[in-house]
Design a protein around this motif. Structure first.
Motif, PDB file in Angstrom:
ATOM      1  N   ARG A  28       0.845  -1.195   0.000  1.00 42.09           N
ATOM      2  CA  ARG A  28       0.000   0.000   0.000  1.00 42.09           C
ATOM      3  C   ARG A  28       0.880   1.244   0.000  1.00 42.09           C
ATOM      4  NH1 ARG A  28      -3.177  -2.370   5.117  1.00 42.09           N
ATOM      5  NH2 ARG A  28      -0.987  -2.815   5.556  1.00 42.09           N
ATOM      6  N   LEU A 237       8.006  -1.958  12.140  1.00 40.39           N
ATOM      7  CA  LEU A 237       7.853  -1.401  10.787  1.00 40.39           C
ATOM      8  C   LEU A 237       7.159  -0.045  10.770  1.00 40.39           C
ATOM      9  CD1 LEU A 237       6.770  -4.493   8.640  1.00 40.39           C
ATOM     10  CD2 LEU A 237       9.037  -3.504   8.920  1.00 40.39           C
ATOM     11  N   ASN A 238       6.354   0.238  11.789  1.00 42.96           N
ATOM     12  CA  ASN A 238       5.477   1.406  11.668  1.00 42.96           C
ATOM     13  C   ASN A 238       5.684   2.505  12.693  1.00 42.96           C
ATOM     14  OD1 ASN A 238       3.516   0.488   9.452  1.00 42.96           O
ATOM     15  ND2 ASN A 238       3.514  -1.261  10.857  1.00 42.96           N
ATOM     16  N   SER A 264       1.477   5.634   8.557  1.00 41.84           N
ATOM     17  CA  SER A 264       2.114   4.321   8.405  1.00 41.84           C
ATOM     18  C   SER A 264       2.074   3.813   6.964  1.00 41.84           C
ATOM     19  CB  SER A 264       1.415   3.292   9.291  1.00 41.84           C
ATOM     20  OG  SER A 264       1.728   3.540  10.624  1.00 41.84           O
ATOM     21  N   PHE A 266       3.008   5.616   4.314  1.00 45.52           N
ATOM     22  CA  PHE A 266       4.027   6.220   3.452  1.00 45.52           C
ATOM     23  C   PHE A 266       5.146   5.214   3.236  1.00 45.52           C
ATOM     24  CE2 PHE A 266       2.311  10.293   5.150  1.00 45.52           C
ATOM     25  CZ  PHE A 266       2.018  10.897   3.936  1.00 45.52           C
ATOM     26  N   ASN A 267       5.487   4.971   1.983  1.00 44.10           N
ATOM     27  CA  ASN A 267       6.652   4.150   1.680  1.00 44.10           C
ATOM     28  C   ASN A 267       7.905   5.010   1.725  1.00 44.10           C
ATOM     29  OD1 ASN A 267       5.418   1.632   1.420  1.00 44.10           O
ATOM     30  ND2 ASN A 267       4.751   2.098  -0.673  1.00 44.10           N
ATOM     31  N   HIS A 268       9.034   4.330   1.605  1.00 43.09           N
ATOM     32  CA  HIS A 268      10.338   4.999   1.723  1.00 43.09           C
ATOM     33  C   HIS A 268      10.918   5.345   0.358  1.00 43.09           C
ATOM     34  CE1 HIS A 268      14.586   5.564   2.861  1.00 43.09           C
ATOM     35  NE2 HIS A 268      14.835   4.870   1.749  1.00 43.09           N
ATOM     36  N   TYR A 315      12.952   6.948   5.664  1.00 47.07           N
ATOM     37  CA  TYR A 315      12.785   6.337   6.986  1.00 47.07           C
ATOM     38  C   TYR A 315      13.942   6.672   7.935  1.00 47.07           C
ATOM     39  CZ  TYR A 315       8.955   3.387   5.136  1.00 47.07           C
ATOM     40  OH  TYR A 315       7.772   2.916   4.596  1.00 47.07           O
TER      41      TYR A 315
END
Ligand SMILES: C[S@@+](CC[C@H](N)C(=O)[O-])C[C@H]1O[C@@H](n2cnc3c(N)ncnc32)[C@H](O)[C@@H]1O
Length: 437
Positions: A28, A237-238, A264, A266-268, A315
């Motif tokens: 996602r 992870l979050n 949570s 948002f990808n990197h 991140y």
């Protein structure tokens, strides 16, 4: 998802500018649902769970404790995580906590407030916490976990990571009890139990359920070992760290960790197009509306972004070299980064990625080829993939130049559609004028 609903189906104005999408190989993701201007706020998100990043405090000073355990940490309100003013008469303690010698020493008799292990900046924060994050079970669980362990040393003597995992698990089980809907949101986040629960899950699950089993949760889940392992994976992870102000020596430490239900997703990216701010020490009057809270995360875009583009955060600080970034993403987040910057840097020798050399190299590149780099940068502030220095433009314009800061700069939000020329650093908070064209 409608544009006025957040990822979990709750209506919020703050998420109207982003929507969730599924992207192959990335899971996602959040993408711009309209063209965005530099500095625009794309998300304001409140935590569903917060826990202190400070190791457990001894109930009384013990000579057997290591110096790090004896180290006095500053005290924060256990609800809003603002720094406590010890001299303030409004400081109050949790009624369930015993008045310990350590806490009394921390207060130093200076304040008019009460002494206790968990302190609050005032009665409002205490009432809020007692009904949510600091229930009598939480209070009892944290003190038992700190002081007792049937089969080994009390948790207080374990390394800090284990103590923080225990704090998280207590907060997560409590969430299941006081807010099953928010607990379900936590369960939806990335992270699942490994095939074999690891040492942390085995140890902490056994400890919590022998010393202070939580009341039975409402709903369809039970507090199994597998759930404990999955919760720990989700935390890893979050969780976002709410940071302490940057120390003079550049040391960055975390005051509290929070789980944010929308942020949570948002990808990197190693060259992010957005960055997140927190304003934990902002006064209550500084937050614009009653629904805004000092522990909210605010995500702003760094430069203009076209509709449909994925919005990514980094991140970790953007100055890390290629091998360190890849290692952290693999070990902590379980993926190999294939962003434009990584593609270029994969061909560099390790030395080229070293911070100082990288910085010098960047500066040289900019001196030699400044105009070309500016031309190569695309209109939306991105970079040309063929450019050998995809991060040169980024570092020059969007990385804080304060010594040892390595924060990311984003413009202040536009006002009446007019972009701001003031850039704010998301680590040290410095403001500077954006003199780029
Ligand atoms: C905080 S979550 C982000 C949201 C996540 N994609 C999801 O589906 O819930 C972090 C995880 O997203 C995935 N992820 C984040 N950035 C990625 C990237 N650049 N490439 C591939 N996967 C990524 C990894 O699985 C990572 O552990």
């Amino acid at each position: 998802m409608s544009s006025a609903e957040d990822i979990h189906g709750q209506t919020t104005a703050a998420t109207a500018v982003v929507r969730m999408a599924e992207i192959e190989g990335r899971g996602r993701a959040l993408v711009a649902s309209k063209a965005l201007r530099a500095g625009e706020v794309v998300l304001r998100d409140s935590p569903i769970l917060l826990y202190s990043a400070i190791p457990l405090k001894p109930s009384s000073p013990s000579p057997s404790l290591s110096p790090s355990h004896r180290h006095q940490h500053r005290d924060y309100c256990s609800n809003c995580f603002r720094i406590l003013e010890h001299s303030s008469p409004s400081v109050v303690s949790c009624p369930s906590c015993s008045c310990t010698a350590a806490a009394a020493a921390v207060l130093g008799g200076g304040g008019g407030g009460e002494a206790g292990e968990y302190l609050f900046c005032g009665p409002n924060c205490r009432s809020a916490a007692l009904a949510s994050s600091h229930t009598p079970w939480v209070c009892q669980a944290l003190s038992r976990l700190r002081d007792y362990c049937p089969s080994s040393l009390p948790l207080l003597h374990h390394h800090q990571e284990r103590q923080l995992q225990a704090r998280f698990l207590v907060a997560a089980y409590n969430l299941a009890i006081v807010s099953p809907s928010n607990f379900r949101i936590l369960l939806c986040l990335q992270g699942k139990s490994p095939a074999q629960p690891d040492d942390a899950a085995l140890f902490l699950h056994a400890l919590i359920f022998s010393l202070c089993p939580p009341p039975a949760p409402h709903g369809s889940f039970s507090f199994s070992l597998e759930l404990t392992a999955a919760l720990l994976a989700k935390d890893k992870l979050n969780a976002f760290g709410l940071m302490e102000p940057l120390a003079k020596d550049g040391e960055r430490s975390v005051r509290a960790y929070g789980i944010y239900p929308n942020a949570s997703f948002f990808n990197h990216d190693c060259l992010p197009n957005a960055c997140r701010f927190d304003y934990v020490d902002a006064s209550a009057t500084a937050t614009a509306t009653a629904s805004e809270c000092n522990t909210d995360l605010v995500v702003r875009v760094i430069h203009d972004i076209p509709q449909g583009r994925e919005i990514c955060l980094s991140y970790f600080p953007v100055n890390l070299n290629h091998s360190d970034r890849q290692r952290r993403l693999r070990e902590d987040y379980g993926f190999t980064c294939t962003c434009d910057r990584c593609k270029v840097e994969a061909n560099w020798s390790d030395d080229e990625g070293d911070e100082e050399e990288e910085e010098e190299e960047t500066e040289e590149a900019m001196d030699e080829d400044h105009d070309q780099l500016m031309e190569d940068s695309t209109e939306d502030g991105g970079v040309n993939e063929e450019n050998n220095f995809p991060h040169a433009y980024f570092f020059l314009r969007y990385m804080c130049n304060r010594k040892n800061c390595w924060g990311t700069l984003a413009p202040l939000p536009p006002s009446n559609g007019i972009p701001s020329s003031v850039m704010e650093c998301n680590v040290c908070g410095d403001m500077k004028n954006d003199d780029a064209p």
